[in-house]
Design a protein around this motif. Structure first.
Motif, short mmCIF file in Angstrom:
data_model
loop_
_atom_site.label_atom_id
_atom_site.label_comp_id
_atom_site.label_asym_id
_atom_site.label_seq_id
_atom_site.Cartn_x
_atom_site.Cartn_y
_atom_site.Cartn_z
N GLU A 27 0.35 4.35 -0.69
CA GLU A 27 -0.23 5.53 -0.05
C GLU A 27 -0.06 5.48 1.47
N GLY A 28 -0.33 4.34 2.06
CA GLY A 28 -0.19 4.19 3.50
C GLY A 28 1.26 4.22 3.97
N TYR A 29 2.17 3.75 3.13
CA TYR A 29 3.59 3.68 3.46
C TYR A 29 4.26 5.05 3.44
N ASN A 50 0.86 -1.18 0.00
CA ASN A 50 0.00 0.00 0.00
C ASN A 50 0.90 1.24 0.00
N HIS A 66 1.16 -1.69 6.02
CA HIS A 66 1.31 -1.38 4.60
C HIS A 66 2.47 -2.10 3.92
#
Length: 100
Positions: free
Chosen positions: A16-18, A14, A84
């Protein structure tokens, strides 16, 4: 005195989450005098299992590398990363002896 190193291999599922984890790291590493030696870049897994991202961070010594990892700031940031990604991280003392 031998330097200390973090050697990390990461698969991110992920991006975006990272991003928040990656954005917080430079300030944490700077506090402990860490510097990127490897951060991404081309790689080829020639033996064993590889991961998509690779990083090597250099510290003044092994104890400082451990202190950074164990710091409250980095421990909090691990909780940001874990949902993530999958990561392998080792902390190793560099070699300061004779060379071939």
């Amino acid at each position: 005195m031998a330097k200390g190193y973090w050697i990390g291999r990461v698969d991110v599922h992920n991006d975006e989450g990272y991003t928040a984890y990656a954005a917080a790291n430079p300030a944490i590493f700077k506090k402990f005098g860490g510097r990127y030696v490897v951060r991404g870049g081309k790689h080829e897994g020639v033996e064993g299992q590889s991961r998509a991202r690779n990083v090597v961070i250099e510290f003044a010594d092994y104890e400082t590398a451990l202190a950074c990892y164990r710091s409250p700031e980095y421990q909090a940031n691990i909780k940001v990363r874990r949902p993530h990604s999958i990561a392998d991280l080792i902390i190793v003392e560099g070699y300061d002896g004779p060379q071939p």
